[in-house]
Design a protein around this motif. Structure first.
Motif, PDB file in Angstrom:
ATOM      1  N   PRO A  12      29.748  30.491   6.047  1.00  0.00           N
ATOM      2  CA  PRO A  12      28.860  30.476   7.216  1.00  0.00           C
ATOM      3  C   PRO A  12      27.756  29.442   7.066  1.00  0.00           C
ATOM      4  CG  PRO A  12      28.260  32.272   5.760  1.00  0.00           C
ATOM      5  CD  PRO A  12      29.483  31.626   5.152  1.00  0.00           C
ATOM      6  N   ASP A  13      27.110  29.128   8.172  1.00  0.00           N
ATOM      7  CA  ASP A  13      25.919  28.303   8.119  1.00  0.00           C
ATOM      8  C   ASP A  13      24.777  29.105   7.489  1.00  0.00           C
ATOM      9  OD1 ASP A  13      27.506  26.541   9.519  1.00  0.00           O
ATOM     10  OD2 ASP A  13      25.917  25.927  10.879  1.00  0.00           O
ATOM     11  N   LEU A  14      23.742  28.383   7.090  1.00  0.00           N
ATOM     12  CA  LEU A  14      22.568  29.002   6.483  1.00  0.00           C
ATOM     13  C   LEU A  14      21.326  28.470   7.186  1.00  0.00           C
ATOM     14  CD1 LEU A  14      21.075  30.623   4.225  1.00  0.00           C
ATOM     15  CD2 LEU A  14      21.243  28.558   2.798  1.00  0.00           C
ATOM     16  N   VAL A  15      20.483  29.362   7.679  1.00  0.00           N
ATOM     17  CA  VAL A  15      19.216  28.990   8.298  1.00  0.00           C
ATOM     18  C   VAL A  15      18.078  29.432   7.380  1.00  0.00           C
ATOM     19  CG1 VAL A  15      17.655  29.345  10.258  1.00  0.00           C
ATOM     20  CG2 VAL A  15      20.122  29.087  10.642  1.00  0.00           C
ATOM     21  N   LEU A  16      17.280  28.453   6.956  1.00  0.00           N
ATOM     22  CA  LEU A  16      16.135  28.705   6.089  1.00  0.00           C
ATOM     23  C   LEU A  16      14.863  28.526   6.912  1.00  0.00           C
ATOM     24  CD1 LEU A  16      17.255  26.657   2.948  1.00  0.00           C
ATOM     25  CD2 LEU A  16      17.416  29.134   3.266  1.00  0.00           C
ATOM     26  N   ALA A  17      14.088  29.591   7.075  1.00  0.00           N
ATOM     27  CA  ALA A  17      12.876  29.542   7.890  1.00  0.00           C
ATOM     28  C   ALA A  17      11.655  29.772   7.017  1.00  0.00           C
ATOM     29  CB  ALA A  17      12.928  30.593   8.997  1.00  0.00           C
ATOM     30  N   GLY A  18      10.563  29.129   7.393  1.00  0.00           N
ATOM     31  CA  GLY A  18       9.313  29.321   6.668  1.00  0.00           C
ATOM     32  C   GLY A  18       8.522  28.037   6.583  1.00  0.00           C
ATOM     33  N   ALA A  19       7.594  28.016   5.643  1.00  0.00           N
ATOM     34  CA  ALA A  19       6.750  26.833   5.457  1.00  0.00           C
ATOM     35  C   ALA A  19       7.567  25.691   4.847  1.00  0.00           C
ATOM     36  CB  ALA A  19       5.570  27.177   4.552  1.00  0.00           C
ATOM     37  N   TRP A  20       7.112  24.474   5.089  1.00  0.00           N
ATOM     38  CA  TRP A  20       7.761  23.305   4.498  1.00  0.00           C
ATOM     39  C   TRP A  20       7.562  23.314   2.985  1.00  0.00           C
ATOM     40  CZ3 TRP A  20      11.224  19.724   4.771  1.00  0.00           C
ATOM     41  CH2 TRP A  20      11.154  18.608   3.916  1.00  0.00           C
ATOM     42  N   ARG A  21       8.649  23.236   2.251  1.00  0.00           N
ATOM     43  CA  ARG A  21       8.601  23.194   0.789  1.00  0.00           C
ATOM     44  C   ARG A  21       9.437  22.024   0.309  1.00  0.00           C
ATOM     45  NH1 ARG A  21       4.558  26.834  -0.717  1.00  0.00           N
ATOM     46  NH2 ARG A  21       4.867  28.810   0.401  1.00  0.00           N
ATOM     47  N   LYS A  22       8.770  21.031  -0.236  1.00  0.00           N
ATOM     48  CA  LYS A  22       9.472  19.838  -0.700  1.00  0.00           C
ATOM     49  C   LYS A  22      10.490  20.183  -1.772  1.00  0.00           C
ATOM     50  CE  LYS A  22       8.567  15.189  -2.508  1.00  0.00           C
ATOM     51  NZ  LYS A  22       7.515  14.230  -2.927  1.00  0.00           N
ATOM     52  N   ARG A  23      10.122  21.111  -2.660  1.00  0.00           N
ATOM     53  CA  ARG A  23      11.045  21.416  -3.759  1.00  0.00           C
ATOM     54  C   ARG A  23      12.282  22.166  -3.266  1.00  0.00           C
ATOM     55  NH1 ARG A  23       9.970  26.637  -6.463  1.00  0.00           N
ATOM     56  NH2 ARG A  23       8.185  27.689  -5.506  1.00  0.00           N
ATOM     57  N   THR A  24      12.146  22.915  -2.158  1.00  0.00           N
ATOM     58  CA  THR A  24      13.317  23.581  -1.598  1.00  0.00           C
ATOM     59  C   THR A  24      14.295  22.553  -1.049  1.00  0.00           C
ATOM     60  OG1 THR A  24      12.027  25.543  -1.037  1.00  0.00           O
ATOM     61  CG2 THR A  24      14.115  25.241   0.119  1.00  0.00           C
ATOM     62  N   LYS A  25      13.777  21.595  -0.290  1.00  0.00           N
ATOM     63  CA  LYS A  25      14.644  20.565   0.274  1.00  0.00           C
ATOM     64  C   LYS A  25      15.295  19.739  -0.829  1.00  0.00           C
ATOM     65  CE  LYS A  25      14.825  17.410   4.199  1.00  0.00           C
ATOM     66  NZ  LYS A  25      15.590  16.314   3.620  1.00  0.00           N
ATOM     67  N   ALA A  26      14.535  19.423  -1.887  1.00  0.00           N
ATOM     68  CA  ALA A  26      15.089  18.653  -3.003  1.00  0.00           C
ATOM     69  C   ALA A  26      16.208  19.434  -3.688  1.00  0.00           C
ATOM     70  CB  ALA A  26      13.985  18.317  -3.999  1.00  0.00           C
ATOM     71  N   TYR A  27      16.038  20.746  -3.810  1.00  0.00           N
ATOM     72  CA  TYR A  27      17.077  21.557  -4.453  1.00  0.00           C
ATOM     73  C   TYR A  27      18.352  21.563  -3.610  1.00  0.00           C
ATOM     74  CZ  TYR A  27      19.452  25.419  -6.706  1.00  0.00           C
ATOM     75  OH  TYR A  27      20.388  26.183  -7.361  1.00  0.00           O
ATOM     76  N   VAL A  28      18.190  21.770  -2.319  1.00  0.00           N
ATOM     77  CA  VAL A  28      19.343  21.834  -1.425  1.00  0.00           C
ATOM     78  C   VAL A  28      20.096  20.507  -1.384  1.00  0.00           C
ATOM     79  CG1 VAL A  28      19.957  22.010   1.027  1.00  0.00           C
ATOM     80  CG2 VAL A  28      18.408  23.699  -0.001  1.00  0.00           C
ATOM     81  N   GLU A  29      19.375  19.407  -1.545  1.00  0.00           N
ATOM     82  CA  GLU A  29      19.993  18.082  -1.426  1.00  0.00           C
ATOM     83  C   GLU A  29      20.631  17.587  -2.727  1.00  0.00           C
ATOM     84  OE1 GLU A  29      16.897  15.649   0.182  1.00  0.00           O
ATOM     85  OE2 GLU A  29      17.247  16.338   2.248  1.00  0.00           O
ATOM     86  N   GLN A  30      20.750  18.436  -3.723  1.00  0.00           N
ATOM     87  CA  GLN A  30      21.459  18.037  -4.938  1.00  0.00           C
ATOM     88  C   GLN A  30      22.926  17.706  -4.618  1.00  0.00           C
ATOM     89  OE1 GLN A  30      20.466  20.328  -8.745  1.00  0.00           O
ATOM     90  NE2 GLN A  30      19.922  21.793  -7.132  1.00  0.00           N
ATOM     91  N   PRO A  31      23.502  16.748  -5.340  1.00  0.00           N
ATOM     92  CA  PRO A  31      24.897  16.370  -5.070  1.00  0.00           C
ATOM     93  C   PRO A  31      25.881  17.534  -5.153  1.00  0.00           C
ATOM     94  CG  PRO A  31      23.835  14.733  -6.459  1.00  0.00           C
ATOM     95  CD  PRO A  31      22.862  15.866  -6.322  1.00  0.00           C
ATOM     96  N   ARG A  32      25.609  18.497  -6.002  1.00  0.00           N
ATOM     97  CA  ARG A  32      26.578  19.599  -6.142  1.00  0.00           C
ATOM     98  C   ARG A  32      26.670  20.456  -4.882  1.00  0.00           C
ATOM     99  NH1 ARG A  32      25.003  24.701  -8.193  1.00  0.00           N
ATOM    100  NH2 ARG A  32      27.024  24.745  -9.200  1.00  0.00           N
TER     101      ARG A  32
END
Length: 425
Positions: free
Chosen positions: A278-298
């Protein structure tokens, strides 16, 4: 009943921020709203660090408030810049520089205070009065030290939300944060007439850490459980669900204790098994480290399925819950777990890590998994997607239990009951 003063400082301090009304600040707002409706003499106050004292305010309620629920009735421009006023240990350099920095901040905050219109605040003497606060310990500790220095003695009822920083996980700067957290809670506990806890789990945590010497001896600790309700508001809905595909919904989860890792690993597990992801919706405050984690090549194969919704208001949040396949709350520890309760309140299935506090919230309505076993979460997700009859039955069971779920009115009445019980004993 004599007057009870309810502290809105947490909400006031956060009112100048974009991400205003989640977690503790939203709890203050919701409980305050219900106390304003209660058949009791409840008055509302905010602490001004610039003046080092409390002021009584008249909050705006319902549609009169920009939150749709409640706010202290003060302009966000008046919200103070906050710096810590009390520290665990002496530090020569800090203690030398601090009075200079503190003086500058005080002047800045006094200037901000000038934006408060005439007639909306009143000076209040809290000597001998009853003050109830749901604020963070660091806010409470600062004003308790200031009140003590001014010779103000009151009956103080703090609600403590969790003891999580005393465990092995916390923030990136855990050692400093935990040291400050312990110090703040020492101040709060030593000044408390009684302590309120937001769950039975938090109550046990407070008592256990006091027994082990990590916290000072505590007075009686009374459980005031939080609730499931997500109030309907009239705020403008701008952000709609970002996809019309079935999606998992997560609110305010990060890596670490909040355990975003488990959700992404569960999605990878479904992919590896050839099951629908399924898709995943992440809601909340902007967190740079969250986006960096999600954007890992794996996680490259998942990235087109991941959507961010920044700072949704309460009306938008309702839409996000209602459209979700399920709410996922994978935390390794919580003091309560508002998102799980809110999902159930709106009839959305909740998938929660098998922890004590989340069991208190979800009871038999939620489904549980080991937060260190993403394959268990994957199996629950797969069942929700692949067995339409079971999914419909689960939603029907949640809907049938709606009237048994706890409301913010229940929380407010529990607060009043706890205070009156101890004041009359």
């Amino acid at each position: 009943m004599t007057a009870i003063y309810f502290d809105l400082s947490e909400q006031f301090f956060s009112s100048g921020l974009r991400f205003k009304y989640y977690g503790i600040a939203r709890t203050v707002m919701e409980v305050g709203y219900q106390l304003a409706q209660a058949d009791a003499d409840v008055r509302f106050v905010v602490f001004s660090p610039a003046h080092e004292r409390f002021f009584e305010v008249t909050p705006r309620l319902g549609t009169a408030s920009p939150t749709g629920v409640m706010d202290p009735g003060l302009p966000p421009e008046a919200a103070p810049t906050r710096i810590r006023h009390t520290f665990p240990k002496p530090n020569m350099l800090r203690d030398l520089v601090y009075p200079l920095i503190g003086g500058l901040i005080r002047r800045k905050n006094l200037a901000r205070w000038q934006s408060v219109p005439d007639g909306v605040i009143r000076e209040v003497d809290l000597s001998g009065q009853t003050l109830v606060s749901f604020a963070r310990p660091k806010i409470m500790a600062d004003y308790l030290v200031a009140l003590k220095g001014a010779g103000v003695h009151l009956k103080f009822y703090p609600l403590l939300h969790d003891m999580i920083p005393l465990h092995a996980f916390g923030t990136n700067n855990r050692k400093l944060f935990s040291s400050n957290f312990v110090h703040d809670n020492h101040v709060v506990i030593k000044n408390a007439h009684k302590i309120l806890a937001n769950s039975d789990f938090t109550k046990r945590e407070i008592e256990d850490f006091a027994a082990s010497g990590h916290l000072p001896p505590v007075p009686e600790v009374l459980t005031v459980p939080l609730c499931h309700e997500l109030r309907l508001t009239q705020e403008e809905v701008v952000q709609l669900p970002p996809t019309d595909k079935p999606y998992l919904f997560c609110l305010g989860i990060l890596t670490g204790r909040k355990n975003l890792e488990c959700v992404l690993e569960a999605m990878l597990h479904l992919e590896a098994q050839g099951r629908t992801v399924p898709d995943l919706v992440l809601a909340g405050a902007w967190r740079k480290r969250t986006k960096a984690y999600v954007e890992q090549p794996r996680f490259a194969s998942l990235q087109s399925r991941i959507h961010f919704v920044l700072n949704p208001n309460q009306a938008e949040l309702r839409g996000l819950y209602r459209a979700a396949l399920a709410l996922v709350i994978p935390s390794r520890m919580e003091g309560w777990g508002l998102p799980l309760g809110e999902a159930l309140w709106l009839g959305t299935p909740g998938l929660a890590s098998d922890t004590e506090a989340l069991r208190e919230v979800g009871g038999t309505l939620a489904q549980y998994f080991d937060p260190d076993a993403p394959e268990e979460l994957a199996a629950l997700i797969d069942t929700l997607q692949s067995d339409a009859d079971a999914y419909a039955a689960l939603k029907a069971r949640i809907a049938a239990a709606h009237d048994s779920l706890r409301t913010w009115k229940d929380v407010a009445l529990s607060v009043l009951g706890a205070v009156e019980k101890t004041r009359s004993s």
